[in-house]
Design a protein around this motif. Sequence first.
Motif, PDB file in Angstrom:
ATOM      1  N   PRO A 383      -6.284 -23.021  30.491  1.00  0.00           N
ATOM      2  CA  PRO A 383      -6.408 -23.594  29.221  1.00  0.00           C
ATOM      3  C   PRO A 383      -6.976 -23.526  28.323  1.00  0.00           C
ATOM      4  O   PRO A 383      -8.556 -23.120  28.911  1.00  0.00           O
ATOM      5  CB  PRO A 383      -6.613 -25.552  29.360  1.00  0.00           C
ATOM      6  CG  PRO A 383      -7.334 -25.387  31.043  1.00  0.00           C
ATOM      7  CD  PRO A 383      -6.806 -24.046  31.452  1.00  0.00           C
ATOM      8  N   TRP A 384      -6.961 -23.429  26.670  1.00  0.00           N
ATOM      9  CA  TRP A 384      -7.858 -22.616  26.046  1.00  0.00           C
ATOM     10  C   TRP A 384      -8.094 -24.212  24.992  1.00  0.00           C
ATOM     11  O   TRP A 384      -8.494 -23.215  23.800  1.00  0.00           O
ATOM     12  CB  TRP A 384      -7.878 -21.607  25.645  1.00  0.00           C
ATOM     13  CG  TRP A 384      -6.533 -21.641  25.039  1.00  0.00           C
ATOM     14  CD1 TRP A 384      -6.318 -21.429  23.388  1.00  0.00           C
ATOM     15  CD2 TRP A 384      -5.139 -20.499  24.978  1.00  0.00           C
ATOM     16  NE1 TRP A 384      -5.199 -21.288  22.533  1.00  0.00           N
ATOM     17  CE2 TRP A 384      -4.443 -21.032  23.279  1.00  0.00           C
ATOM     18  CE3 TRP A 384      -4.882 -20.201  26.240  1.00  0.00           C
ATOM     19  CZ2 TRP A 384      -2.840 -20.272  23.500  1.00  0.00           C
ATOM     20  CZ3 TRP A 384      -3.414 -19.217  26.248  1.00  0.00           C
ATOM     21  CH2 TRP A 384      -2.850 -20.060  24.970  1.00  0.00           C
ATOM     22  N   MET A 385      -7.587 -24.788  24.759  1.00  0.00           N
ATOM     23  CA  MET A 385      -7.408 -25.943  23.898  1.00  0.00           C
ATOM     24  C   MET A 385      -8.011 -27.265  24.439  1.00  0.00           C
ATOM     25  O   MET A 385      -6.876 -27.840  25.072  1.00  0.00           O
ATOM     26  CB  MET A 385      -6.550 -26.077  22.831  1.00  0.00           C
ATOM     27  CG  MET A 385      -6.173 -24.813  21.961  1.00  0.00           C
ATOM     28  SD  MET A 385      -4.519 -24.515  20.673  1.00  0.00           S
ATOM     29  CE  MET A 385      -5.614 -25.945  19.064  1.00  0.00           C
ATOM     30  N   GLY A 386      -8.164 -28.387  23.349  1.00  0.00           N
ATOM     31  CA  GLY A 386      -8.546 -29.372  24.048  1.00  0.00           C
ATOM     32  C   GLY A 386      -6.637 -30.573  22.584  1.00  0.00           C
ATOM     33  O   GLY A 386      -6.668 -29.600  22.100  1.00  0.00           O
ATOM     34  N   TYR A 387      -6.228 -31.621  23.319  1.00  0.00           N
ATOM     35  CA  TYR A 387      -5.562 -32.196  22.981  1.00  0.00           C
ATOM     36  C   TYR A 387      -6.100 -32.614  21.983  1.00  0.00           C
ATOM     37  O   TYR A 387      -5.466 -32.572  20.315  1.00  0.00           O
ATOM     38  CB  TYR A 387      -5.298 -33.306  23.602  1.00  0.00           C
ATOM     39  CG  TYR A 387      -6.365 -34.491  23.651  1.00  0.00           C
ATOM     40  CD1 TYR A 387      -5.381 -35.799  22.824  1.00  0.00           C
ATOM     41  CD2 TYR A 387      -6.852 -34.658  24.980  1.00  0.00           C
ATOM     42  CE1 TYR A 387      -6.306 -36.707  22.293  1.00  0.00           C
ATOM     43  CE2 TYR A 387      -8.179 -35.722  23.838  1.00  0.00           C
ATOM     44  CZ  TYR A 387      -7.838 -37.037  23.112  1.00  0.00           C
ATOM     45  OH  TYR A 387      -8.619 -37.736  23.290  1.00  0.00           O
ATOM     46  N   GLU A 388      -6.910 -32.975  21.586  1.00  0.00           N
ATOM     47  CA  GLU A 388      -8.223 -33.108  20.085  1.00  0.00           C
ATOM     48  C   GLU A 388      -7.412 -32.125  19.096  1.00  0.00           C
ATOM     49  O   GLU A 388      -7.552 -32.760  17.849  1.00  0.00           O
ATOM     50  CB  GLU A 388      -9.572 -33.817  20.348  1.00  0.00           C
ATOM     51  CG  GLU A 388      -9.758 -32.847  20.222  1.00  0.00           C
ATOM     52  CD  GLU A 388     -10.112 -32.865  22.123  1.00  0.00           C
ATOM     53  OE1 GLU A 388     -10.598 -31.504  23.130  1.00  0.00           O
ATOM     54  OE2 GLU A 388      -9.562 -33.530  22.833  1.00  0.00           O
ATOM     55  N   GLU A 389      -7.875 -30.780  19.719  1.00  0.00           N
ATOM     56  CA  GLU A 389      -7.914 -30.004  18.995  1.00  0.00           C
ATOM     57  C   GLU A 389      -6.673 -29.767  18.344  1.00  0.00           C
ATOM     58  O   GLU A 389      -6.154 -28.962  17.452  1.00  0.00           O
ATOM     59  CB  GLU A 389      -8.200 -28.661  19.414  1.00  0.00           C
ATOM     60  CG  GLU A 389      -9.958 -28.657  19.550  1.00  0.00           C
ATOM     61  CD  GLU A 389     -10.346 -27.566  20.792  1.00  0.00           C
ATOM     62  OE1 GLU A 389     -11.601 -27.055  20.284  1.00  0.00           O
ATOM     63  OE2 GLU A 389     -10.007 -27.300  22.261  1.00  0.00           O
ATOM     64  N   VAL A 390      -5.786 -29.641  18.978  1.00  0.00           N
ATOM     65  CA  VAL A 390      -4.298 -29.549  18.662  1.00  0.00           C
ATOM     66  C   VAL A 390      -3.829 -30.641  17.715  1.00  0.00           C
ATOM     67  O   VAL A 390      -2.870 -30.306  16.714  1.00  0.00           O
ATOM     68  CB  VAL A 390      -3.271 -30.261  19.858  1.00  0.00           C
ATOM     69  CG1 VAL A 390      -1.700 -29.754  19.544  1.00  0.00           C
ATOM     70  CG2 VAL A 390      -3.527 -28.969  21.237  1.00  0.00           C
ATOM     71  N   ARG A 391      -4.564 -31.719  17.906  1.00  0.00           N
ATOM     72  CA  ARG A 391      -3.505 -32.707  16.492  1.00  0.00           C
ATOM     73  C   ARG A 391      -4.804 -31.955  15.663  1.00  0.00           C
ATOM     74  O   ARG A 391      -4.304 -32.426  14.551  1.00  0.00           O
ATOM     75  CB  ARG A 391      -4.682 -33.722  17.146  1.00  0.00           C
ATOM     76  CG  ARG A 391      -4.299 -34.516  19.048  1.00  0.00           C
ATOM     77  CD  ARG A 391      -4.365 -35.961  19.142  1.00  0.00           C
ATOM     78  NE  ARG A 391      -3.925 -37.067  17.577  1.00  0.00           N
ATOM     79  CZ  ARG A 391      -2.557 -37.711  17.882  1.00  0.00           C
ATOM     80  NH1 ARG A 391      -2.007 -37.579  18.499  1.00  0.00           N
ATOM     81  NH2 ARG A 391      -3.043 -38.977  17.009  1.00  0.00           N
ATOM     82  N   GLU A 392      -5.872 -31.431  15.570  1.00  0.00           N
ATOM     83  CA  GLU A 392      -6.405 -31.439  13.972  1.00  0.00           C
ATOM     84  C   GLU A 392      -5.771 -30.622  14.249  1.00  0.00           C
ATOM     85  O   GLU A 392      -5.204 -30.198  12.594  1.00  0.00           O
ATOM     86  CB  GLU A 392      -8.106 -31.212  14.956  1.00  0.00           C
ATOM     87  CG  GLU A 392      -8.357 -31.012  13.357  1.00  0.00           C
ATOM     88  CD  GLU A 392     -10.192 -30.414  13.711  1.00  0.00           C
ATOM     89  OE1 GLU A 392     -10.879 -29.608  12.554  1.00  0.00           O
ATOM     90  OE2 GLU A 392     -10.000 -30.108  14.709  1.00  0.00           O
TER      91      GLU A 392
END
Length: 419
Positions: A383-392
């Motif tokens: 993984p290179w992103m977190g769920y909060e980054e996806v939502r942003e």
Amino acid sequence: MGIFSIFRRGAPETSEPTDVRAMAGEAAQFYGLDDPRFLEFIRGGTGAVTESGATVSVASAMKNTTVLRCVSLISFSIGMLPLRLQRQDDKTPARGHPLFRVLHRKPNPWQTAFEFRSLMQQRALQYGDAFARIVWSRGRVLQLIPLDPARMRITQLPDWTLRYTFTRTDGGTVDLPQREVLHLRNGLSEDGIRGLSAVRQAAEAIGLARQAERAAARLFRNGMIVGGVLKHPGRLSPEAYERLRASMNDDSGAENAHRWKILEEGMDLEPASQSGRDSQGVENRSLQIAEISRAFGGVPRPLLVMDDTSWGSGIDVLGQLFVRYSLNPWFQAWEQAIERDLLGDADVDVYEAKFNAGALLRGSMKDQAEFFSKALGSGGHQPWMGYEEVREVMDLPERADPPPPPPGLTGKDPSDEPS
């Protein structure tokens, strides 16, 4: 003002191109009867007289649907994309800075951010430059007031700074220092001060397209369009002519389409076909669409509603090309003009203006789901992103409680697990 007061002897002191100074009204300046711009002004007003015989001005060029589409497409794209002020270190929005509200929401009392940026971008394409007066208060930008570029004159002073002279509607002039003007210019320039107008540079192509449109309009106004010809080996008798005429009038209209016709006395029916001359006219008009689109950054033909290009999966790639090569130069022009004209010396190293073009670069929903799944670590990917980054990225609000990880996914590096 007398007619001869529009002449002024002496070398021009401004850096603007000659076709800009030859404007109607109080701003018109010519330097003698032998000035070639004077003949152009008499013949065509503020427009350029092309080899096709058409006089092309900004107003007449916008009546061409290709120019209108190119200008509106680029201007609306700049206007609708989020433009925000953010910190350079962590890329967080600088909501506490007074410039953030001016750029993101309300540049002046009567325009929205979309309307202001669309107008500025439209004028930059039409004239090569767009101007807005900066209203300062204690070092803060309060408002941005758009100014008509056709009534703006620029002079470079001995200290290399610029002075902007704006002609008001009542004929008076206002001198504005460089600090009080937001200047958005086309990157193409002859002197680095005035940008090149896409409309003026493409005047020949636009003029030829206008003449082709006029020729087609005259055909429909004055020409005769025949659906077919009835051929007779000799001379049609008056009785047969009257019966045939009554029959054709009775069979006219959409409800009688494709009905059979009874012909008399050995007559033949020969449908009319498009001539090579007509086909050449259609081909020429299609070619002019491509010629005009090149002047506006190469807008892809499908975005100009041309049906000769496949609208399959390749349309996503064409959309990305439009963003990268047609819009990206304007993103840079906007961002750097804002940092140059609207940020002080103390803020320019801390804040930056940034367009969010992610919405235009996204693929289909299926492609986005696959990308974000891999970014979160599905399928054994690191993984290179977190769920909060996806939502942003998707412009979604933050969640108070983080969702549980997918089955079999901890978000940790598998190499960290004990063997």
